[in-house]
Design an enzyme around this catalytic site. Structure first.
Site, PDB file in Angstrom:
ATOM      1  N   PRO A  16       0.710  -0.812   0.051  1.00 33.39           N
ATOM      2  CA  PRO A  16       0.173  -0.052  -0.120  1.00 33.39           C
ATOM      3  C   PRO A  16       1.128   1.256   0.048  1.00 33.39           C
ATOM      4  O   PRO A  16       1.859   1.220   0.985  1.00 33.39           O
ATOM      5  CB  PRO A  16      -1.162  -0.017   1.230  1.00 33.39           C
ATOM      6  CG  PRO A  16      -1.005  -1.496   2.062  1.00 33.39           C
ATOM      7  CD  PRO A  16       0.499  -1.912   1.032  1.00 33.39           C
ATOM      8  N   GLU A  17       0.457   2.339  -0.758  1.00 28.39           N
ATOM      9  CA  GLU A  17       0.761   3.384  -1.249  1.00 28.39           C
ATOM     10  C   GLU A  17       0.612   4.272  -0.064  1.00 28.39           C
ATOM     11  O   GLU A  17      -0.308   4.016   0.199  1.00 28.39           O
ATOM     12  CB  GLU A  17       1.979   3.724  -2.920  1.00 28.39           C
ATOM     13  CG  GLU A  17       2.351   2.496  -3.283  1.00 28.39           C
ATOM     14  CD  GLU A  17       2.812   2.524  -4.500  1.00 28.39           C
ATOM     15  OE1 GLU A  17       2.585   3.982  -5.508  1.00 28.39           O
ATOM     16  OE2 GLU A  17       2.918   1.761  -5.053  1.00 28.39           O
ATOM     17  N   LYS A  72       4.323   6.212   5.021  1.00 30.64           N
ATOM     18  CA  LYS A  72       2.991   4.908   5.122  1.00 30.64           C
ATOM     19  C   LYS A  72       2.610   4.701   5.865  1.00 30.64           C
ATOM     20  O   LYS A  72       1.760   3.089   6.143  1.00 30.64           O
ATOM     21  CB  LYS A  72       3.710   3.862   3.933  1.00 30.64           C
ATOM     22  CG  LYS A  72       4.071   4.247   2.209  1.00 30.64           C
ATOM     23  CD  LYS A  72       4.820   3.162   1.664  1.00 30.64           C
ATOM     24  CE  LYS A  72       5.226   3.913   0.323  1.00 30.64           C
ATOM     25  NZ  LYS A  72       5.847   3.040  -0.230  1.00 30.64           N
ATOM     26  N   ARG A 271      12.855  -3.574  -9.897  1.00 28.83           N
ATOM     27  CA  ARG A 271      11.380  -3.437  -9.538  1.00 28.83           C
ATOM     28  C   ARG A 271      10.830  -3.689 -11.163  1.00 28.83           C
ATOM     29  O   ARG A 271      10.918  -2.597 -12.064  1.00 28.83           O
ATOM     30  CB  ARG A 271      10.687  -2.332  -8.908  1.00 28.83           C
ATOM     31  CG  ARG A 271      11.421  -1.944  -7.648  1.00 28.83           C
ATOM     32  CD  ARG A 271      11.240  -3.111  -6.035  1.00 28.83           C
ATOM     33  NE  ARG A 271       9.240  -2.686  -6.255  1.00 28.83           N
ATOM     34  CZ  ARG A 271       8.860  -1.974  -5.257  1.00 28.83           C
ATOM     35  NH1 ARG A 271       9.777  -1.139  -4.607  1.00 28.83           N
ATOM     36  NH2 ARG A 271       7.702  -2.539  -4.450  1.00 28.83           N
TER      37      ARG A 271
END
Length: 282
Positions: A16-17, A72, A271
């Site tokens: 989650p960002e 976050k 990534r």
């Protein structure tokens, strides 16, 4: 290894960002002014910095004054202390009236309004700190994209003194906190910047647009309660609606909505990174 574990190992790489965390924070505002009556640590490693068995003693009868976001982290503000949750990959934090019978619940707080603050996490990557101040959290974080200090001037001066690949730099939580793989791909695509560009080479025009796109992209995602790619949910079972507005993330081989060339996937800082080679030239 189980079938489900193999699947997650290959696919579950989205944490989650900022928009997802802010969405959870917004959904938890309803616990403000409640008191904690009890704490049940179903998983004994749920607390990062204290024995989980000690948390009930230090939180019992404490009032929840506010719930806010730092990077976050979800910060629950009590009197003179803080509970700082990090959801990691598969964590869910929600307030509910009836305690669910769920084998993935790792802890829950009983509140004085006959509800529960529940944390569940399939992979056990998340948890929380119990803190007397927020120094430990603040030391992990750079500037927040929604702070007054985050403006064009700040971004210009700080990009020019760095000589790092732009995506790698934006992923660094000590530089700008809250950004992650999804929104960085989207922001760089909107700004027509290749993720391997060196930050100090960006022009003033590019940095102006980059600043604008960071803020507006995050704002729009929050408006639609974040992006649910695989497992993000808030307020128990609700999912984010911003996924349908994504332009490049997870769109490999689909057409770029700018130029209609195919979106491709490359590796940047280990990534998976989605780009349009025509719009984002190196």
């Amino acid at each position: 290894m189980s079938k489900i574990s193999c699947t997650w190992r290959g696919r579950l790489k989205h944490l989650p960002e900022l928009p997802e965390v802010q969405t959870v924070v917004n959904s938890l505002k309803k616990i403000i002014n409640t008191k904690i009556l009890d704490f049940n640590p179903i998983w004994n490693k749920i607390v990062y910095n204290h024995p989980s068995s000690s948390i009930i003693k230090v939180t019992k009868n404490k009032k929840v004054y506010n719930v806010q976001r730092l990077g976050k982290y979800i910060i629950i503000i009590l009197k003179d202390t803080y509970i700082a949750f990090h959801l990691r990959m598969t964590g869910h934090l929600y307030n509910i009236t009836n305690l669910p019978t769920n084998k993935y619940i790792r802890c829950y707080f009983t509140l004085d309004n006959n509800t529960y603050l529940v944390y569940e996490d399939i992979r056990k990557f998340g948890g929380f700190y119990y803190l007397k101040n927020l120094e430990l959290i603040n030391n992990k974080l750079g500037i927040d994209p929604f702070s007054k200090q985050f403006n064009f001037k700040w971004l210009l001066s700080n990009l020019k003194i760095k000589n790092r690949q732009i995506k790698s730099l934006l992923l660094d939580q000590k530089f700008i906190c809250g950004l992650g793989n999804i929104y960085i791909d989207e922001i760089l695509w909107k700004t027509k910047i290749h993720p391997l560009r060196i930050s100090s080479t960006l022009t003033k025009k590019e940095i102006t647009l980059l600043h604008k796109n960071i803020v507006t992209t995050l704002e729009k995602s929050i408006k639609y309660h974040g992006s649910t790619i695989l497992n993000f949910k808030f307020d128990n079972m609700k999912t984010g609606g911003y996924s349908k507005y994504l332009n490049v993330y997870n769109k490999t081989n689909q057409k770029c909505s700018f130029c209609f060339n195919k979106i491709t996937k490359i590796k940047v800082s280990s990534r998976g990174t989605h780009i349009c080679r025509n719009c984002q030239k190196i």
